[in-house]
Design a protein around this motif. Sequence first.
Motif, PDB file in Angstrom:
ATOM      1  N   GLY A 102     -23.208  -0.561 -11.724  1.00  0.00           N
ATOM      2  CA  GLY A 102     -24.060   1.221 -11.827  1.00  0.00           C
ATOM      3  C   GLY A 102     -23.636   2.638 -10.150  1.00  0.00           C
ATOM      4  N   MET A 103     -23.394   1.555  -9.024  1.00  0.00           N
ATOM      5  CA  MET A 103     -22.235   2.447  -8.431  1.00  0.00           C
ATOM      6  C   MET A 103     -21.610   3.817  -8.726  1.00  0.00           C
ATOM      7  N   LYS A 104     -21.803   5.018  -7.781  1.00  0.00           N
ATOM      8  CA  LYS A 104     -20.803   6.402  -8.346  1.00  0.00           C
ATOM      9  C   LYS A 104     -19.666   5.190  -7.425  1.00  0.00           C
ATOM     10  N   LYS A 105     -18.147   6.528  -8.886  1.00  0.00           N
ATOM     11  CA  LYS A 105     -16.638   5.347  -8.436  1.00  0.00           C
ATOM     12  C   LYS A 105     -16.666   5.968  -7.214  1.00  0.00           C
ATOM     13  N   ARG A 106     -16.915   6.625  -6.499  1.00  0.00           N
ATOM     14  CA  ARG A 106     -16.860   6.639  -5.028  1.00  0.00           C
ATOM     15  C   ARG A 106     -17.253   5.711  -4.081  1.00  0.00           C
ATOM     16  N   TRP A 107     -18.002   5.271  -4.298  1.00  0.00           N
ATOM     17  CA  TRP A 107     -18.328   4.049  -4.063  1.00  0.00           C
ATOM     18  C   TRP A 107     -17.514   2.878  -4.491  1.00  0.00           C
ATOM     19  N   ARG A 108     -17.779   2.933  -6.019  1.00  0.00           N
ATOM     20  CA  ARG A 108     -17.351   1.522  -6.256  1.00  0.00           C
ATOM     21  C   ARG A 108     -15.400   1.226  -6.138  1.00  0.00           C
ATOM     22  N   GLU A 109     -14.763   2.281  -6.228  1.00  0.00           N
ATOM     23  CA  GLU A 109     -13.783   1.836  -5.661  1.00  0.00           C
ATOM     24  C   GLU A 109     -12.949   1.463  -4.812  1.00  0.00           C
ATOM     25  N   PRO A 110     -13.786   1.675  -3.593  1.00  0.00           N
ATOM     26  CA  PRO A 110     -13.225   0.877  -2.206  1.00  0.00           C
ATOM     27  C   PRO A 110     -13.831  -0.268  -1.988  1.00  0.00           C
ATOM     28  N   ILE A 111     -15.153  -0.437  -3.389  1.00  0.00           N
ATOM     29  CA  ILE A 111     -15.993  -1.618  -2.887  1.00  0.00           C
ATOM     30  C   ILE A 111     -14.816  -3.082  -3.696  1.00  0.00           C
ATOM     31  N   LEU A 112     -14.290  -2.619  -4.818  1.00  0.00           N
ATOM     32  CA  LEU A 112     -13.078  -3.035  -5.464  1.00  0.00           C
ATOM     33  C   LEU A 112     -12.208  -3.466  -4.544  1.00  0.00           C
ATOM     34  N   SER A 113     -11.605  -2.798  -4.140  1.00  0.00           N
ATOM     35  CA  SER A 113     -10.233  -2.984  -3.491  1.00  0.00           C
ATOM     36  C   SER A 113     -10.722  -3.833  -2.878  1.00  0.00           C
ATOM     37  N   VAL A 114     -11.900  -4.536  -1.605  1.00  0.00           N
ATOM     38  CA  VAL A 114     -12.172  -5.287  -0.621  1.00  0.00           C
ATOM     39  C   VAL A 114     -12.376  -6.355  -1.222  1.00  0.00           C
ATOM     40  N   ASN A 115     -12.876  -5.999  -3.256  1.00  0.00           N
ATOM     41  CA  ASN A 115     -13.013  -8.123  -3.565  1.00  0.00           C
ATOM     42  C   ASN A 115     -11.627  -8.109  -4.128  1.00  0.00           C
ATOM     43  N   ASN A 116     -10.608  -7.742  -4.138  1.00  0.00           N
ATOM     44  CA  ASN A 116      -9.078  -8.423  -4.629  1.00  0.00           C
ATOM     45  C   ASN A 116      -8.354  -8.570  -3.192  1.00  0.00           C
ATOM     46  N   ILE A 117      -9.034  -8.580  -2.148  1.00  0.00           N
ATOM     47  CA  ILE A 117      -8.409  -9.201  -0.980  1.00  0.00           C
ATOM     48  C   ILE A 117      -7.939 -10.599  -0.654  1.00  0.00           C
ATOM     49  N   PRO A 118      -9.264 -11.520  -1.326  1.00  0.00           N
ATOM     50  CA  PRO A 118      -9.303 -12.870  -1.622  1.00  0.00           C
ATOM     51  C   PRO A 118      -8.345 -12.988  -2.355  1.00  0.00           C
ATOM     52  N   ILE A 119      -8.478 -12.439  -3.825  1.00  0.00           N
ATOM     53  CA  ILE A 119      -7.359 -12.433  -4.756  1.00  0.00           C
ATOM     54  C   ILE A 119      -5.362 -12.883  -3.912  1.00  0.00           C
ATOM     55  N   MET A 120      -5.692 -11.326  -3.518  1.00  0.00           N
ATOM     56  CA  MET A 120      -4.294 -11.145  -3.660  1.00  0.00           C
ATOM     57  C   MET A 120      -4.144 -11.334  -1.285  1.00  0.00           C
ATOM     58  N   ASN A 121      -4.551 -12.015  -1.452  1.00  0.00           N
ATOM     59  CA  ASN A 121      -4.326 -12.161   0.534  1.00  0.00           C
ATOM     60  C   ASN A 121      -3.549 -13.747   0.108  1.00  0.00           C
ATOM     61  N   ALA A 122      -3.078 -14.304   1.223  1.00  0.00           N
ATOM     62  CA  ALA A 122      -2.609 -15.666   1.140  1.00  0.00           C
ATOM     63  C   ALA A 122      -3.274 -16.999   1.546  1.00  0.00           C
ATOM     64  N   ASP A 123      -3.344 -17.812   0.810  1.00  0.00           N
ATOM     65  CA  ASP A 123      -4.572 -19.302   1.344  1.00  0.00           C
ATOM     66  C   ASP A 123      -4.273 -19.184   2.505  1.00  0.00           C
ATOM     67  N   ILE A 124      -3.069 -19.605   3.304  1.00  0.00           N
ATOM     68  CA  ILE A 124      -3.015 -20.288   4.678  1.00  0.00           C
ATOM     69  C   ILE A 124      -3.686 -18.792   5.581  1.00  0.00           C
ATOM     70  N   VAL A 125      -3.784 -17.694   5.315  1.00  0.00           N
ATOM     71  CA  VAL A 125      -4.820 -16.405   5.568  1.00  0.00           C
ATOM     72  C   VAL A 125      -5.922 -16.995   5.422  1.00  0.00           C
ATOM     73  N   THR A 126      -6.737 -16.412   4.989  1.00  0.00           N
ATOM     74  CA  THR A 126      -7.454 -17.076   4.534  1.00  0.00           C
ATOM     75  C   THR A 126      -8.484 -18.742   4.585  1.00  0.00           C
ATOM     76  N   GLY A 127      -8.106 -19.565   5.055  1.00  0.00           N
ATOM     77  CA  GLY A 127      -7.905 -20.851   5.255  1.00  0.00           C
ATOM     78  C   GLY A 127      -8.284 -20.805   6.759  1.00  0.00           C
ATOM     79  N   VAL A 128      -6.972 -20.350   7.671  1.00  0.00           N
ATOM     80  CA  VAL A 128      -7.062 -20.339   8.816  1.00  0.00           C
ATOM     81  C   VAL A 128      -8.824 -19.277   9.699  1.00  0.00           C
ATOM     82  N   ALA A 129      -8.826 -18.072   8.469  1.00  0.00           N
ATOM     83  CA  ALA A 129     -10.039 -17.434   9.194  1.00  0.00           C
ATOM     84  C   ALA A 129     -10.664 -17.842   8.760  1.00  0.00           C
ATOM     85  N   LEU A 130     -11.861 -18.874   8.197  1.00  0.00           N
ATOM     86  CA  LEU A 130     -12.509 -19.158   7.611  1.00  0.00           C
ATOM     87  C   LEU A 130     -12.696 -20.811   8.749  1.00  0.00           C
TER      88      LEU A 130
END
Length: 286
Positions: free
Chosen positions: A88-116
């Motif tokens: 339901g969001m406008k495209k200018r807001w949806r695209e940046p949020i989707l990029s942030v959503n992809n970070i945990p998927i693209m990020n290395a597990d070791i980086v995510t694990g240490v950060a958490l």
Amino acid sequence: MRQHRIGNRLFMALVFLFLYAPILLLVVFSFNAGGSNVVWEGFSLRWYQELFQDRRMMEAVYTTLLVSVLATLISTVAGTFASVGLYGMKKRWREPILSVNNIPIMNADIVTGVALCIFFVAVIGGWNDFVTFLEENFRRTLPRLEMGFGTLLLAHLSFDIPYVILNVLPKLRQMDSSLIDAAQDLGCTWMGAFWKVIVPEIKPGIVSGALIAFTMSIDDFVISYFTAGSASTLSIEIYGMVRRRVSPELNAVSTLLFVVVLILLVIINVREARQEKALRRSTAQK
């Protein structure tokens, strides 16, 4: 052309042999009567019996299944509502949020694990310092926190929710948005339209997202290792057993894990095949 086809098939067979020969060997020797992974001493279910009698291993299995099921349920609900919000969001807001959503998927597990791990240590340390301050100055006691089942569950949610969003959002885009307006014009509330119109339309995406979330959760090791604290999952327990000694119980555990993941993959592929077949039928009828 015939020689070319034979060469391609031979190369493909060698690739699959390289990929699955170790797993096949592991499955075979999980039924070995002896303790060797090289010498076959006869068929037996000995190691499966010892596995189910191992209390520590069974507790790890229980923790793994509980975390996986809870993470799947919570991430499916949260990811579905998040997808509806993003849709339901406008495209200018949806695209940046989707990029942030992809970070945990693209990020290395070791980086995510240490950060958490660092994040949980900082939050828990700050809370425990606050509890100490209350006890020393106001004589009030609050429960102290420590890394364990709760932090493990939160860590699994952090990488499960993005997968659910990536599966549900495309189904929302394929849906005819006029159906929601028509349902509301006929007297449905927004929640009524959500349950009667949106959910049936995006149900395949929800199920696929839930299956992928469960598979990712039950298969995770790196992030769980850094965030489990006092809890112990099956992957962490297996890692500890390998460091001490290579027990044939590992063959039995690995075989059961392989069978579970294989069943989930078969379910996903069968569902996708049925959906494609139904789509072709509906297209042909039109």
